[in-house]
Design an enzyme around this catalytic site. Structure first.
Site, mmCIF file in Angstrom:
data_model
loop_
_atom_site.group_PDB
_atom_site.id
_atom_site.type_symbol
_atom_site.label_atom_id
_atom_site.label_comp_id
_atom_site.label_asym_id
_atom_site.label_seq_id
_atom_site.Cartn_x
_atom_site.Cartn_y
_atom_site.Cartn_z
ATOM 1 N N LYS A 58 4.807 4.191 3.803
ATOM 2 C CA LYS A 58 3.672 4.780 4.523
ATOM 3 C C LYS A 58 2.462 3.849 4.462
ATOM 4 C CE LYS A 58 0.948 7.424 1.355
ATOM 5 N NZ LYS A 58 -0.092 8.397 1.310
ATOM 6 N N LYS A 89 -3.742 2.772 1.310
ATOM 7 C CA LYS A 89 -4.809 1.902 0.796
ATOM 8 C C LYS A 89 -4.279 1.041 -0.332
ATOM 9 C CE LYS A 89 -7.653 5.811 1.075
ATOM 10 N NZ LYS A 89 -8.021 6.857 0.181
ATOM 11 N N LYS A 135 1.584 6.971 -10.269
ATOM 12 C CA LYS A 135 0.322 6.268 -10.553
ATOM 13 C C LYS A 135 0.307 5.695 -11.959
ATOM 14 C CE LYS A 135 -2.365 7.422 -6.763
ATOM 15 N NZ LYS A 135 -3.616 7.589 -6.102
#
Ligand code: ATP
Ligand code: LTN
Length: 326
Positions: A192, A195, A111
């Site tokens: 995968k 979002k 992240k």
């Protein structure tokens, strides 16, 4: 009865991966365990958010969870920031975990590469997650495979706290469900469904209309062969469709494969199964969306139930540390 806790961030539209990988397992677990589900809005602000977005997203996520079948009369659904105990306990966790341990978390590494501004909260994120779990004396934490490292760290934190200050926290275990555990992006079947991948054509939203679902599944990337076979390594696109169809109809993907002779029919049946699976969820969501005051009432009841457990655990932790009580 086993105590179970899981959390989900209000950060964008829920998709088929969230549903098949997490939420539908939670729906089943609520009947056999003492289950707590937390909308982790304080985790969502570890990355920049525009004002106003977060409250709307938390309300919508609560309604989606209830529409998916989490029943506030059976389990406890609550918003993390409605209880001060989470942020307060997170400080105790931050003083128990080491800088080195937090530096090894792969979610932080991933992240922090995606954002220019890296908040201190993004770094200490797992300490808040440990608080979420330990405040409820949770025995089990049902999560996707990506969260295994955070749950291991939570155990380490609990063990260290207990050895420093005496028995305080229950050591939790991660429960990773295999069916539907990894739904892949329809356009990039090696990644995968997510979002944050920003692949709208590859991501089936739980509120997508039947026409959109059909369009996305018909356009799913497969391969240049014609044989329907379940083989994740060499046929990721077809295997993903079989997994989705299997999870939606409670069938084994490899057994389903032998029933199909062409990709077209597999796609039609998969789209049909997804549409049917989501139909009741979408209808319930429309009802809940029309009455936000009722959702807020249910969330207040959830927060009260959660506080009953969390405040006692926090008081025990503070007492065991030896803080002077006021
Ligand atoms: P982001 O892409 O922003 O990381 P996400 O879509 O991966 O978000 P989370 O909010 O991190 O979703 O996860 C909520 C739950 O859904 C977690 O338990 C996670 O493991 C599960 N989940 C997310 N994506 C998938 C997927 N593609 N397949 C199966 N489970 C998934
Ligand atoms: N980090 C998790 C969300 C999360 C969570 C939790 C999961 C926050 N607190 C407690 C389980 C238990 C995620 O990104 N999916």
């Amino acid at each position: 009865m086993k105590r179970v806790l899981s959390g989900i961030q209000p950060s964008g539209e829920l998709h088929l991966g969230n549903y098949l990988g997490a939420i539908n397992h939670w729906v089943q677990m609520q009947h056999t365990t003492d289950a707590f589900f937390c909308i982790v809005d304080l985790h969502a602000i570890t990355v920049p958010k525009s004002p106003g977005e977060l409250g709307r997203d938390s309300l919508k996520l609560s309604q989606m969870l209830m529409a998916a079948g989490l029943d506030p009369e059976v389990c406890t659904i609550f918003v993390q920031s409605h209880l001060h105990e989470h942020a307060e306990c997170a400080w105790l966790m931050e003083c128990t975990v080491s800088f080195g341990e937090l530096s090894r978390m792969t979610q932080f590494k991933d992240k922090s590469e995606q954002h220019d501004f890296i908040s201190a909260g993004l770094f200490t994120y797992p300490a808040l997650q440990a608080a979420d779990i330990l405040l409820y004396d949770a025995d089990e934490v049902p999560v996707g495979d990506d969260q295994r490292q955070h749950i291991e760290l939570t155990r380490d934190i609990a063990e260290r706290f207990n050895s420093r200050y005496g028995d305080t926290f229950v050591l939790p275990v991660a429960v990773i469900n295999n069916t539907g555990a990894r739904v892949m992006d329809l356009q990039h079947p090696h990644k995968k469904m997510s979002k944050s991948l920003e692949s709208p054509r590859g991501t089936v939203g739980l509120l997508d209309t039947p026409a959109i679902i059909t369009k996305k599944i018909k356009a799913a990337v497969t391969d240049s062969e014609t044989e329907v076979r379940y083989d994740v390594e060499t046929k990721p696109g077809v295997s993903n469709l079989l997994s989705i169809l299997g999870a939606a109809t409670q069938n084994d993907p490899a057994e389903l494969a032998v029933r199909y002779e062409d990709y077209g029919t597999l796609k039609v049946d998969t789209a049909e199964a997804v549409i049917e699976m989501l139909r009741p969820l979408q209808a319930r969501f429309a009802e809940l969306e029309a009455d936000p005051a009722e959702t807020m009432r249910l969330l207040r009841i959830g927060a009260d139930k959660a506080r009953g457990v969390a405040s006692a655990t926090l008081a025990r932790a503070k007492q065991n540390i030896g803080l002077l009580s006021p």
